[in-house]
Structures are given as C-alpha cells and as structure tokens.
Design an enzyme around this catalytic site. Structure first.
Site, PDB file in Angstrom:
ATOM      1  N   GLY A  74      85.580 162.812 163.117  1.00 50.61           N
ATOM      2  CA  GLY A  74      85.695 164.180 162.615  1.00 50.61           C
ATOM      3  C   GLY A  74      87.036 164.458 161.951  1.00 50.61           C
ATOM      4  N   THR A  75      87.733 163.402 161.547  1.00 48.31           N
ATOM      5  CA  THR A  75      89.067 163.527 160.950  1.00 48.31           C
ATOM      6  C   THR A  75      89.060 164.408 159.697  1.00 48.31           C
ATOM      7  OG1 THR A  75      89.174 161.174 161.519  1.00 48.31           O
ATOM      8  CG2 THR A  75      91.076 162.120 160.367  1.00 48.31           C
ATOM      9  N   TRP A  77      87.049 166.664 158.667  1.00 56.00           N
ATOM     10  CA  TRP A  77      86.764 168.066 159.023  1.00 56.00           C
ATOM     11  C   TRP A  77      88.005 168.746 159.614  1.00 56.00           C
ATOM     12  CZ3 TRP A  77      82.536 169.392 163.240  1.00 56.00           C
ATOM     13  CH2 TRP A  77      82.206 170.738 163.144  1.00 56.00           C
ATOM     14  N   HIS A 134      95.428 157.313 163.189  1.00 57.90           N
ATOM     15  CA  HIS A 134      94.339 156.714 163.968  1.00 57.90           C
ATOM     16  C   HIS A 134      94.925 155.856 165.105  1.00 57.90           C
ATOM     17  CE1 HIS A 134      90.890 158.026 161.740  1.00 57.90           C
ATOM     18  NE2 HIS A 134      91.099 157.294 160.670  1.00 57.90           N
ATOM     19  N   ARG A 156      84.272 162.067 169.602  1.00 61.28           N
ATOM     20  CA  ARG A 156      82.862 162.202 169.262  1.00 61.28           C
ATOM     21  C   ARG A 156      82.059 161.144 170.010  1.00 61.28           C
ATOM     22  NH1 ARG A 156      80.671 161.230 163.009  1.00 61.28           N
ATOM     23  NH2 ARG A 156      78.663 162.267 163.293  1.00 61.28           N
ATOM     24  N   LYS A 298      76.342 162.376 156.698  1.00 64.02           N
ATOM     25  CA  LYS A 298      75.338 163.335 157.163  1.00 64.02           C
ATOM     26  C   LYS A 298      75.966 164.483 157.936  1.00 64.02           C
ATOM     27  CE  LYS A 298      71.189 160.590 157.433  1.00 64.02           C
ATOM     28  NZ  LYS A 298      70.152 160.090 158.332  1.00 64.02           N
TER      29      LYS A 298
HETATM   30  P1  PAP Z   1      87.785 158.991 158.828  1.00 61.92           P
HETATM   31  O1  PAP Z   1      88.144 158.538 160.202  1.00 61.92           O
HETATM   32  O2  PAP Z   1      87.546 157.857 157.858  1.00 61.92           O
HETATM   33  O3  PAP Z   1      88.712 160.007 158.263  1.00 61.92           O
HETATM   34  P2  PAP Z   1      85.981 160.998 159.747  1.00 61.92           P
HETATM   35  O4  PAP Z   1      86.171 162.173 158.870  1.00 61.92           O
HETATM   36  O5  PAP Z   1      86.625 160.996 161.085  1.00 61.92           O
HETATM   37  O6  PAP Z   1      86.338 159.667 158.952  1.00 61.92           O
HETATM   38  O7  PAP Z   1      84.434 160.809 160.017  1.00 61.92           O
HETATM   39  C1  PAP Z   1      83.464 160.926 159.031  1.00 61.92           C
HETATM   40  C2  PAP Z   1      82.279 161.590 159.691  1.00 61.92           C
HETATM   41  O8  PAP Z   1      82.519 163.007 159.753  1.00 61.92           O
HETATM   42  C3  PAP Z   1      81.013 161.397 158.890  1.00 61.92           C
HETATM   43  O9  PAP Z   1      79.978 161.395 159.864  1.00 61.92           O
HETATM   44  P3  PAP Z   1      78.558 160.724 159.611  1.00 61.92           P
HETATM   45  O10 PAP Z   1      78.802 159.357 159.053  1.00 61.92           O
HETATM   46  O11 PAP Z   1      77.906 160.683 160.968  1.00 61.92           O
HETATM   47  O12 PAP Z   1      77.844 161.619 158.677  1.00 61.92           O
HETATM   48  C4  PAP Z   1      81.019 162.636 158.032  1.00 61.92           C
HETATM   49  O13 PAP Z   1      79.751 162.947 157.509  1.00 61.92           O
HETATM   50  C5  PAP Z   1      81.494 163.679 159.025  1.00 61.92           C
HETATM   51  N1  PAP Z   1      82.072 164.858 158.383  1.00 61.92           N
HETATM   52  C6  PAP Z   1      82.894 164.907 157.306  1.00 61.92           C
HETATM   53  N2  PAP Z   1      83.208 166.173 157.016  1.00 61.92           N
HETATM   54  C7  PAP Z   1      82.587 166.955 157.934  1.00 61.92           C
HETATM   55  C8  PAP Z   1      82.520 168.378 158.141  1.00 61.92           C
HETATM   56  N3  PAP Z   1      83.172 169.223 157.355  1.00 61.92           N
HETATM   57  N4  PAP Z   1      81.788 168.805 159.185  1.00 61.92           N
HETATM   58  C9  PAP Z   1      81.125 167.963 159.986  1.00 61.92           C
HETATM   59  N5  PAP Z   1      81.140 166.614 159.836  1.00 61.92           N
HETATM   60  C10 PAP Z   1      81.871 166.108 158.824  1.00 61.92           C
END
Ligand code: PAP
Length: 339
Positions: A74-75, A77, A134, A156, A298
């Site tokens: 969720g980074t 976000w 991280h 998560r 997603k």
């Molecule tokens: P990172 O560690 O590379 O920065 P990170 O943002 O932590 O990645 O995780 C990405 C996940 O957050 C993705 O999940 P999924 O593969 O299960 O779909 C991404 O879709 C999800 N994500 C990104 N932005 C948001 C948001 N605004 N709200 C909810 N989930 C989000």
C-alpha cells in the site's frame, strides 16, 4: 588531495563489494538482481549500497515523516495520502494544479534507498521531510530509530502482497531476463528468502516498535484503510502532527483528500496511465523505466484467491498465524475499532 579522496572512495567501494560477495546469496526475481542476506533480511545488491550509505550518513530532522512498508503493501496509496495531508496548506485538494494530478506519488515522496544508492555521501533527498523506505526496522539507521521523527508502517495480507509483488516483477522484468514462475516465487517467499523478506519478520519488527513506541511508530492495515478510509486518514493526520481542524472536518476535507488518493482517481489520471519513472541505480548495471501503471493493478482485498491454489493459501495462512500469534497480531481482524 583529489587523488587521495578518489582512492579512499575506491577503497570503500572495494570493501563494500567484498562484503556483498561474502553474504549468503539467492536469485532475485529479475536479472542482475541477486538478493543477499544482511542482518536477517534479503536485499537486492543496490539496496545494500543504499542501506549502508544511509546508516553512515543520513541525519533525520525531528519533523521528518518516514513511510515504511514491505513492498506491495500500500506504499503508493500512503505516499499519496501523506503527501496530501502534510502539504494541504500549500496544495488544496481541489486545486487543479495539485501535484498528485500531474505526478505519480513515487515522484513526490522520495524512496530513501534509491536516493542513497546514487548519493552515498549525502543520502538525504533535498527539500523534503517526507520519505519512504522498504527497509526492515532493524536495518534503519540508528539515527532514525533514536530520533523523534515519526514512522508510518502499512501492512497487508501476505497472500495479496505476494501476488501483487509477483505481478509487479513480471511487468518490470526486461525482455532478456528469464522469468520466475508463480510456484518458484511462492517457494522463495514462503521460506522468507525473497526480495526484502522474510515478510513476517519485516512486519514483526515494526509492530513491536509500534507497541513499544506508540508515539513514534504508527501501524496501519491496508484492509482497514480500504474499509474505513476516512476514520484512518484522520488518525494518520493526527499522528504525523497535521490533525484536521473541526472546520476542515465540517467542510468534508478528509473525505475529499481520501477521494483524491483513491485507487479509482489515481489510476485514471493520464500520468498514471501513460507516464513512467526512471530508476537509475549506479551501483548496478540497472537503469529501468517503470511504467506508472504498474503501481495500480487492482487495489482489491483478496485478489490472491484468483491466483493461489487452496494449498498455497493454506501454507501462507498457517505461517502467518504461527509467526504473528507470538506478538498478538492478527492479520484478518481490524487493528483498531472504529467506534
Ligand atoms: P510498491 O511497494 O512498489 O510501492 P505498493 O504501492 O505498496 O507498491 O503496492 C501496490 C499495490 O497497491 C497494488 O495492489 P494489487 O497488485 O493487489 O492491485 C496496487 O493496485 C495497490 N494500490 C495502488 N494505489 C492504491 C490506492 N490508491 N488504493 C488502494 N490500493 C492501491
């Protein structure tokens, strides 16, 4: 003088390379990205370069806010939310020029290890009090752990983390790199020997710190944010020292910031549909262009059900239960009651 400086930096580089060669090694999930076991965690080579630079030279300010996470928890976000919260006096949520409308959240909140690997003697990104890492809690520079700066940790369900991570690597992988199957990656992840792993030790380190130092480490679950976003955004703002005023609450500012940072809003912006980030990691041969779209897949709870077999889910559930039981953490129940 210049030659002397040059030779001491060459010597430091050689020492670092020797150290890395001596560490236990596993294959990473893309080419050129072996991972090494350093003090209990498996990091890519370039992360170790960044980590050591941070440990030697990073000086936190008391007002710094550090967002910490295991990848794919969720980074993106939380970067958007924290950026909007702490900068709301400068950038109003409904300003057409709000930076989030034009930039991916990763451009607005620097990733410390990346910056440090490029700037090893001066690893503090300029003009920011909001950073991301991280790294595991025990790998953080001692200066960060002992200072009064605040840490927000998002965690998560590991099944969704694993599936998200595997998909992300598939998008990131250069064409010439051999792929890793879901099963192979799963085996590495579940025995803890995958990038940034073990997942469970990563979470445990920050969870224990949040119990011991509740004013320093804030622990939030991705799933809780999904179901009770406004409630947790308010808590987040209070924790980082930017609480919403009564007037702001009456004007619906919390809801508006939450909407601005939602998956639907961010993933549909032009910058996140078609833009990309360039990651330049001079300590390796790796320069990669990461498409912003890869950060938005997603954004759902439980998508791992569509990718993992029942046995795989059971294995991860069992490890999680065993590991978290000792510290009283439960992955599947909200951490904080909303009433
Ligand atoms: P990172 O560690 O590379 O920065 P990170 O943002 O932590 O990645 O995780 C990405 C996940 O957050 C993705 O999940 P999924 O593969 O299960 O779909 C991404 O879709 C999800 N994500 C990104 N932005 C948001 C948001 N605004 N709200 C909810 N989930 C989000």
């Amino acid at each position: 003088m210049a030659t002397q400086k040059q030779s001491s930096s060459d010597e430091a580089k050689t020492n670092l390379e020797t150290l890395i060669l001596e560490l236990p090694r596993e294959r990473g999930w893309i080419v050129d990205q072996d991972i090494h076991l350093l003090n209990g965690f498996w990091y890519p080579t370039w992360v170790i370069h960044g980590l050591l630079a941070l440990q030697q030279h990073f000086k936190p300010h008391p007002n710094d806010v550090l967002l910490a996470s295991f990848p794919k928890s969720g980074t993106t976000w939380l970067k958007a939310l924290l950026f909007s919260i702490v900068n709301r006096a400068t950038f109003n949520h409904d300003d057409m020029m709000h930076p989030l409308l034009k930039s991916n959240p990763h451009e607005l909140v620097p990733w410390l290890e990346v910056y440090a690997s490029s700037n090893p003697t001066n690893p503090r990104p300029p003009e920011s009090l909001l950073f991301h890492t991280h790294l595991a809690y025990s790998s953080l520079p001692e200066h960060i752990r002992s200072s009064s700066c605040r840490i927000v940790y998002v965690f998560r369900d590991p099944k969704d983390v694993f599936v998200s991570f595997w998909h992300f690597f598939n998008k990131l992988r250069p064409k010439e790199s051999s792929s890793i199957s879901l099963q192979e990656a799963f085996n590495q992840f579940s025995r803890g020997a995958s990038p940034y792993g073990p997942y469970w030790d990563h979470v445990t380190g920050y969870y224990k710190a949040s119990i011991q130092f509740p004013n320093k480490v804030f622990f939030v679950r991705y799933e809780d944010l999904k179901t009770e976003a406004v409630f947790h955004v308010k808590r987040l703002a209070e924790f980082v020292g930017w609480p919403f005023s009564e007037e702001e609450e009456n004007e619906g500012v919390v809801q508006k910031i939450t909407d601005l940072c939602s998956f639907d809003k961010l993933s549909n912006l032009e910058v996140n549909k078609n833009g990309s980030l360039i990651r330049n990691l001079p300590s390796t041969r790796w320069t990669v262009s990461v498409i912003n779209k890869a950060f938005f897949r997603k954004g759902e709870i439980g998508d791992s059900n569509n990718h993992l077999s029942e046995d795989m889910r059971e294995i991860l559930n069992q490890i999680t239960e065993d590991k978290f039981k000792e510290i009283g953490l439960t992955t599947f129940v909200p951490l904080v009651k909303t009433e």
